[in-house]
Design an enzyme around this catalytic site. Structure first.
Site, PDB file in Angstrom:
ATOM      1  N   ASP A  24       7.200   1.456 -38.234  1.00  0.00           N
ATOM      2  CA  ASP A  24       7.638   1.079 -39.569  1.00  0.00           C
ATOM      3  C   ASP A  24       9.113   1.389 -39.784  1.00  0.00           C
ATOM      4  O   ASP A  24       9.772   2.014 -38.940  1.00  0.00           O
ATOM      5  CB  ASP A  24       6.786   1.796 -40.626  1.00  0.00           C
ATOM      6  CG  ASP A  24       6.514   3.262 -40.282  1.00  0.00           C
ATOM      7  OD1 ASP A  24       7.371   3.894 -39.634  1.00  0.00           O
ATOM      8  OD2 ASP A  24       5.454   3.780 -40.658  1.00  0.00           O
ATOM      9  N   ASP A  72      -3.567  11.218 -47.570  1.00  0.00           N
ATOM     10  CA  ASP A  72      -4.464  10.244 -48.187  1.00  0.00           C
ATOM     11  C   ASP A  72      -5.069   9.278 -47.173  1.00  0.00           C
ATOM     12  O   ASP A  72      -5.696   8.289 -47.538  1.00  0.00           O
ATOM     13  CB  ASP A  72      -3.734   9.458 -49.279  1.00  0.00           C
ATOM     14  CG  ASP A  72      -2.489   8.741 -48.761  1.00  0.00           C
ATOM     15  OD1 ASP A  72      -2.231   8.807 -47.536  1.00  0.00           O
ATOM     16  OD2 ASP A  72      -1.776   8.129 -49.573  1.00  0.00           O
ATOM     17  N   HIS A 104      -3.343   7.484 -44.898  1.00  0.00           N
ATOM     18  CA  HIS A 104      -2.515   6.345 -44.491  1.00  0.00           C
ATOM     19  C   HIS A 104      -1.999   6.528 -43.069  1.00  0.00           C
ATOM     20  O   HIS A 104      -1.793   7.645 -42.609  1.00  0.00           O
ATOM     21  CB  HIS A 104      -1.367   6.102 -45.485  1.00  0.00           C
ATOM     22  CG  HIS A 104      -0.211   7.039 -45.374  1.00  0.00           C
ATOM     23  ND1 HIS A 104       0.019   8.074 -46.268  1.00  0.00           N
ATOM     24  CD2 HIS A 104       0.816   7.102 -44.487  1.00  0.00           C
ATOM     25  CE1 HIS A 104       1.123   8.715 -45.937  1.00  0.00           C
ATOM     26  NE2 HIS A 104       1.626   8.151 -44.844  1.00  0.00           N
ATOM     27  N   GLU A 153      -0.763   2.197 -46.959  1.00  0.00           N
ATOM     28  CA  GLU A 153      -1.297   3.084 -47.983  1.00  0.00           C
ATOM     29  C   GLU A 153      -2.757   2.735 -48.282  1.00  0.00           C
ATOM     30  O   GLU A 153      -3.234   1.650 -47.919  1.00  0.00           O
ATOM     31  CB  GLU A 153      -0.462   2.952 -49.259  1.00  0.00           C
ATOM     32  CG  GLU A 153       1.035   3.160 -49.067  1.00  0.00           C
ATOM     33  CD  GLU A 153       1.432   4.625 -48.940  1.00  0.00           C
ATOM     34  OE1 GLU A 153       0.533   5.481 -48.833  1.00  0.00           O
ATOM     35  OE2 GLU A 153       2.639   4.915 -48.943  1.00  0.00           O
TER      36      GLU A 153
END
Length: 270
Positions: free
Chosen positions: A68, A145, A147, A152
């Site tokens: 990314d 979380d 990800h 996400e």
């Protein structure tokens, strides 16, 4: 079901990854590595660099693709993932910089508003990975979380490389790299999608510390859900999750995972 390896610390995890990738490069000198930023992979890169040096492994043909990149940061910005990958992977391993790619390379600070250019970057990156023959080993971290990359919670499990809006918690978490000023953290990114990641032949996810325990529990023993993107690893034919004791603390079947790993034949590797 991924293989779960519970280790003492990050250094031990790094040695396992380093040995795996070093052996791959020996067998396939033009191996394609999937690269990630963040703190979790650092010990793995350091271990691999040491093995490459100690065993005089030729890495001149190795290729790499990062997960990314922020949108709006020039490649020269110290916190761009282009700069980070070159600092933590390319230089220590002695890779050819021209053979290591980041999704935002073609953007180089292009603003989000330049939709024509930004929208085309993701599909072009996926085509470049396919043209290279696909990724052999993809290293991954995981967010609190669940990800992976910048996928996400709520991300499509079939997604390709595309532009995403960063969750506010992710921007808060990453503010430490921007003088603790969230206003300096970009609001958008370009990231390999879960579908792209799942095409890699081998996935290696690393997680350390109690803060990752819930995410690891959901990834390994929870249901398959877009709200825990890492849970997609349950469907991969060759996924390895390496965690320390704290990150493994909420796993209900950790005794079995230990038993299975310690009793597997050495020739299987990871």
């Amino acid at each position: 079901m991924p293989e779960i390896i519970i280790v003492k610390n990050e250094a031990e995890a790094g040695e396992i990854y380093g040995r795996c990738v070093a052996d791959l490069i020996k067998a396939k000198p033009d191996a394609v590595l999937g690269l990630a930023t963040g703190s979790s992979p650092l010990a793995a890169y350091q271990a691999l660099a040491k093995i490459v040096k100690d065993e005089a492994i030729d890495v001149s043909g190795v290729r790499g693709f990062a997960l990314d990149e922020y949108i709006g940061l020039p490649l020269t910005h110290p916190e761009s993932y282009h700069a980070t990958i070159h600092r933590t992977v390319v230089e220590p391993l002695g890779l050819d910089p021209a053979k290591v790619h980041v999704p935002g390379d073609v953007l180089n600070g292009t603003p989000l508003e330049d939709g024509d250019k930004v929208a085309l970057a993701g599909p072009a990156y996926d085509r470049a990975i396919e043209a290279a023959g696909g990724i052999d080993v993809q290293i991954l971290g995981i967010g609190t979380d669940g990800h992976v990359g910048f996928n996400e919670p709520g991300s499509s499990l079939a997604s390709g490389t595309r532009v995403k809006t960063l969750a506010e918690q992710t921007r808060v978490d990453n503010a430490r790299f921007f003088d603790n000023d969230i206003n300096q953290v970009p609001t958008h990114c370009i990231t390999q999608g879960i579908g792209t990641i799942m095409k890699a032949r081998h996935l290696v996810l690393l997680a350390f510390g109690a803060g990752k325990a819930e995410a690891i529990e959901e990834t390994v023993e929870g249901g398959l859900s877009a709200f825990c993107p890492a849970s997609a690893l349950q469907m991969h034919p060759h996924a390895t999750i390496i965690v320390d004791e704290e990150a493994a603390s909420r796993l209900r079947h950790k005794d079995y995972y230990r038993y299975a790993y310690t009793h597997k034949p050495a020739w299987q590797g990871i």
